[in-house]
Design an enzyme around this catalytic site. Structure first.
Site, PDB file in Angstrom:
ATOM      1  N   SER A   1      49.203  38.943  52.894  1.00  0.00           N
ATOM      2  CA  SER A   1      47.839  38.717  52.425  1.00  0.00           C
ATOM      3  C   SER A   1      47.141  40.052  52.209  1.00  0.00           C
ATOM      4  O   SER A   1      47.531  41.073  52.785  1.00  0.00           O
ATOM      5  CB  SER A   1      47.074  37.900  53.476  1.00  0.00           C
TER       6      SER A   1
ATOM      7  N   TYR B   1      43.929  35.396  61.552  1.00  0.00           N
ATOM      8  CA  TYR B   1      44.693  35.383  60.304  1.00  0.00           C
ATOM      9  C   TYR B   1      45.026  36.812  59.870  1.00  0.00           C
ATOM     10  O   TYR B   1      46.165  37.111  59.502  1.00  0.00           O
ATOM     11  CB  TYR B   1      43.883  34.669  59.231  1.00  0.00           C
TER      12      TYR B   1
END
Length: 278
Positions: free
Chosen positions: A161, A174
């Site tokens: 990400s 996350y």
């Protein structure tokens, strides 16, 4: 339409989280390339829907229910894949995502706040998000890794990400997990380099998915303030579309195209990382 990679035909790919917006697009493209695809995710019905779409288009796919945080569940999934296709050549670790229990309401802490900040995050929620993104990838690599090593040119693709490079506000679990994915990708690449197993990762920029839609779009479809920040910081001035990932995917899984490439994370981000904001 992307060109066909003939040497991918007949290979088998396992895709965890394969019914998601991004990974289902990967599954459909790999199937179009002649790859046998196993959609592995917790909800069997969602996987079956993707597999049915692939099969109706002339591809070959199965759906397998498994929880990536349950080792016995993953082992059963592996057995199902071997029963169906006899081997595993490609593993794509797409399962993960986020959860409200691991998200703060505020971007920065201020005294006297009345919203959820860092101190209100619950450890169980943090651990759940971190585990689903990182520990699940580790477990899938262990379970399917021995099958991969039986093949001539096996490949693991992890999903990273933008938040792995510069952590986004509000999503500490996350962000930490995706940063760990980058490091783990490099570690595995070195550990298995002499076996022929290549391990790389793709770091999507900002794509609209089921999980982030409420963060990025208002009910009327307009951009939220957070979404406007993202578009402002993306030189190409748009969100990514699932098809934008496919060229990078095919490059990384095709031994003839990337046989000397291992241990990297490839950003597919519309220039997000290149832009300083000035």
């Amino acid at each position: 339409m992307l060109p066909l990679h003939e040497n991918l035909k007949g290979k088998t790919a396992v895709i965890t989280g394969g019914s998601g917006v991004l990974c289902s697009e990967m599954a459909r493209e790999l199937a179009r390339q002649g790859v046998n695809v196993a959609i592995v995710n917790r909800t069997l019905e969602k996987g079956e829907a993707v597999a049915a779409e692939i099969n109706s288009a002339g591809g070959c796919a199965i759906a397998v229910a498994a929880d990536i945080l349950d080792r016995s569940s993953l082992e059963r999934a592996k057995d199902s894949v071997i029963d169906a296709f006899g081997k595993v050549d490609i593993l794509i670790n797409g399962a993960g995502g986020n959860h409200p229990d691991a998200i703060t309401d505020v971007e920065t802490f201020t005294e006297g706040h009345c919203q959820k900040s860092f101190f209100e995050l619950e450890e169980t929620g943090f651990n759940k998000v971190f585990s689903s993104n990182f520990t699940g990838t580790f477990a899938a690599c262990q379970v399917f890794g021995k099958e991969l090593l039986k093949q001539d040119s096996p490949v693991i693709i992890n999903i990273s990400s933008m938040s792995s490079y510069s952590p986004m506000t509000k999503v500490p679990a996350y962000s930490a997990a995706k940063s760990a994915i980058n490091n783990f990708t490099m570690w595995m690449a070195v550990h298995f380099a002499e076996t022929g197993l290549r391990v790389n990762a793709i770091a999507p920029g900002f794509f609209l998915t089921t999980q982030n839609r409420n963060l990025l779009l208002n009910e009327d479809g307009s951009h939220t303030p957070r979404s406007k920040k993202i578009i402002t910081h993306t030189p190409m001035k748009r969100f990514g579309e699932p098809k934008d990932l496919l060229g990078t995917l095919l490059w990384l899984v095709d031994e003839e195209y990337s046989g000397f490439v291992t241990g990297i994370t490839v950003p597919v981000d519309g220039g997000f990382m290149a832009y300083s904001g000035v």
